[in-house]
Scaffold this active site. Sequence first.
Site, PDB file in Angstrom:
ATOM      1  N   CYS A 289      46.970  40.303  27.176  1.00  0.00           N
ATOM      2  CA  CYS A 289      46.106  41.108  26.300  1.00  0.00           C
ATOM      3  C   CYS A 289      46.792  41.624  25.039  1.00  0.00           C
ATOM      4  CB  CYS A 289      45.500  42.287  27.044  1.00  0.00           C
ATOM      5  SG  CYS A 289      45.584  42.220  28.822  1.00  0.00           S
ATOM      6  N   ARG A 318      54.937  38.338  37.106  1.00  0.00           N
ATOM      7  CA  ARG A 318      54.775  39.625  37.791  1.00  0.00           C
ATOM      8  C   ARG A 318      55.581  39.607  39.077  1.00  0.00           C
ATOM      9  NH1 ARG A 318      48.217  40.329  37.376  1.00  0.00           N
ATOM     10  NH2 ARG A 318      48.091  40.026  35.120  1.00  0.00           N
ATOM     11  N   GLN A 336      47.235  32.280  33.652  1.00  0.00           N
ATOM     12  CA  GLN A 336      45.851  32.759  33.726  1.00  0.00           C
ATOM     13  C   GLN A 336      44.984  31.972  32.758  1.00  0.00           C
ATOM     14  OE1 GLN A 336      46.722  36.924  32.615  1.00  0.00           O
ATOM     15  NE2 GLN A 336      45.770  37.486  34.554  1.00  0.00           N
ATOM     16  N   ASP A 338      42.882  32.878  30.579  1.00  0.00           N
ATOM     17  CA  ASP A 338      42.591  34.209  30.073  1.00  0.00           C
ATOM     18  C   ASP A 338      41.739  34.159  28.820  1.00  0.00           C
ATOM     19  OD1 ASP A 338      42.775  36.896  30.249  1.00  0.00           O
ATOM     20  OD2 ASP A 338      44.905  37.038  29.765  1.00  0.00           O
ATOM     21  N   HIS A 340      40.017  37.136  25.784  1.00  0.00           N
ATOM     22  CA  HIS A 340      39.641  38.477  25.358  1.00  0.00           C
ATOM     23  C   HIS A 340      38.575  38.350  24.302  1.00  0.00           C
ATOM     24  CE1 HIS A 340      43.598  39.037  27.229  1.00  0.00           C
ATOM     25  NE2 HIS A 340      42.984  40.084  27.739  1.00  0.00           N
ATOM     26  N   LYS A 420      33.922  46.412  36.158  1.00  0.00           N
ATOM     27  CA  LYS A 420      34.126  44.965  36.144  1.00  0.00           C
ATOM     28  C   LYS A 420      33.176  44.248  37.085  1.00  0.00           C
ATOM     29  CE  LYS A 420      37.780  45.516  39.549  1.00  0.00           C
ATOM     30  NZ  LYS A 420      39.030  45.027  40.100  1.00  0.00           N
ATOM     31  N   HIS A 466      38.063  41.641  28.976  1.00  0.00           N
ATOM     32  CA  HIS A 466      39.047  40.705  29.540  1.00  0.00           C
ATOM     33  C   HIS A 466      38.287  39.857  30.540  1.00  0.00           C
ATOM     34  CE1 HIS A 466      42.481  43.688  29.039  1.00  0.00           C
ATOM     35  NE2 HIS A 466      41.480  44.509  29.193  1.00  0.00           N
TER      36      HIS A 466
HETATM   37 ZN   LIG Z   1      43.548  41.116  29.369  1.00  0.00          ZN
END
Ligand SMILES: [Zn+2]
Length: 592
Positions: A289, A318, A336, A338, A340, A420, A466
């Site tokens: 992000c 992580r 990910q 991912d 945004h 979410k 996200h």
């Molecule tokens: Zn994010």
Amino acid sequence: MSSAPPLADRPDVAHYPGGEALYRLRHSAAHVLATAVTDLFPDVKVAGGPPIENGFYYDFARATPFTPEDLTRIEARMREIAAERQPFEYSETSREEAQERFEAAGEKYKLHFLSVIPPDAKVTYYRNGRFLDLCRGPHVATTGDIGAFKVTHVAGAYWLGNEMNEMLQRIYGTAFPNQAELDVHLKRIEEALKRDHRRLGKELDLFSIHEEVGPGLILWHPKGGMVRHQMESFWKEEHLKRGYQFVYTPHISNEKLFEISGHLQNYADIMYSPMDIDGQPYRPKPMNCPGHILIYQSRKHSYRDLPLRYAELGTVYRYERSGVLHGMERVRGFTQDDSHIFCTREQLADEIAGVLDLMDTLLGKFGYDYECYLATRPKEKYLGTEEEWDWATEALRQALERRGLPYQVDEGGGAFYAPKIDVKLKDALGREWQCPTVQVDLNLPKRFGVVYTGPDGQEHEAVMVHRALLGSLERFMGIYIEHTAGEFPVWLAPVQVAVIPANPKANDYAADTTKLLKDGGVRAIADLRDEKLGAKIRDAELEKIPYMLVVGPREAEAGTVAPRRKGVGQLEAMTREAFLARVDRESRERSG
Ligand SMILES: [Zn+2]
Ligand SMILES: [Zn+2]
């Protein structure tokens, strides 16, 4: 004798998958297990054992490892104890009495559990036969009421889950109200073992994990790499169709960035230690992000620019404890899928609806059914105002309803910074896996000052979404290997067609057919090895190649092939062009 306490304050019992009755049954079975073990092995020290999803365990300290023969004896002893129908008797005691009892018996693990009972809580026992346990219950009436059970396996477990502590032996078992339900469950475990992605990953040469690299870090082999490449290509095409723009961000960044984002304060325990670069602390990124926000902020945006949808197959790192790492499904470095989205409040519901549409397309292609959960504001710790939570949650709800997706409300289940939608996939074994997530962030836009200029010429805070739809490619792949048992659909199979000459005279035709298929974009191989036909067919079967073309002089003369489709059988002979068209068509289809 006092009676057992009410269950009002026991969320573990109330939320137990399968309900309270099953909790009682399995918790009681765990006590019967401990009774059997202490009967047969008087030298053991007992730690503790709760019901877990699908079963129960109990931890023991013992110098000698339990063998499979021991487990058989333990299960047999459990059956005797069940037949004795010993009542489970509740009692209360003073701390001092309990302290003295466990000290005298040298039960140091029980002494620990005693020490963590809150000062205002009662110290309670349950007894059956000679076995007495520090325990809050609840239990069934007698040891005869634990249904149909089985001791399944034993594994090492660190005391209190801490790797600095000694290793105990954890004996697992499962129990169901009746034999039929137990049999169904055992069958499912057997099937899950056969499908274990770690085993199939090795057999199909998809990926590996090496001590030299480190646990939880995945090496994708060429065949796994091909599957991933196909996944990524499909993913990218669908994103481009929907107006996403691809971005790329570095794997490491100056720690300052994570101070601004708050990751350093909130997620320090999952972030890796800093490395020194020119006297500055840098860290591997735990999330994508912040990079995407900086790209957004690198120029001014007016409301006319919005929405902006940035997408990245972004690799993050992580920390996970080594004890919980599991093949590809629980790892320390992962990519990910991912994205945004930056938009205005008015655009939010439309944007979420678009995300849900994309999700449906992606999951459908992989042949998954799924269920949606709307997770709302946590009761206590949350950022942002109630008003913000209300409109953000409402936008998520509207989008779900507009898509006609049934959903359950997970009251208070939101992240502390975002309501979410969490989505669980259902796999072929009926297991659920949470993969997609769509979150409306009520924190980062404030921390970074993410704004756009409105029609009024003023700056307004942008809304930030996200979303990851596959989740992580590693985990998705692990789950998908198990879902398909490694039988990838044609569009994903690393090798789609094996061309096998019936005898060496057909080698040329096999090679020519393979070339024709490859030129047409099909992943085909010719098996021209000096092996028997039967061995070649068996190898193609083991590799789970969707199509096999056994070609002989007859096919060569006619210019045809007679395909065998895995899981279907022999198809009628067809021209090579017709076969090519068939594979092409199948590559475009949904897997479902
Ligand atoms: Zn994010
Ligand atoms: Zn207990």
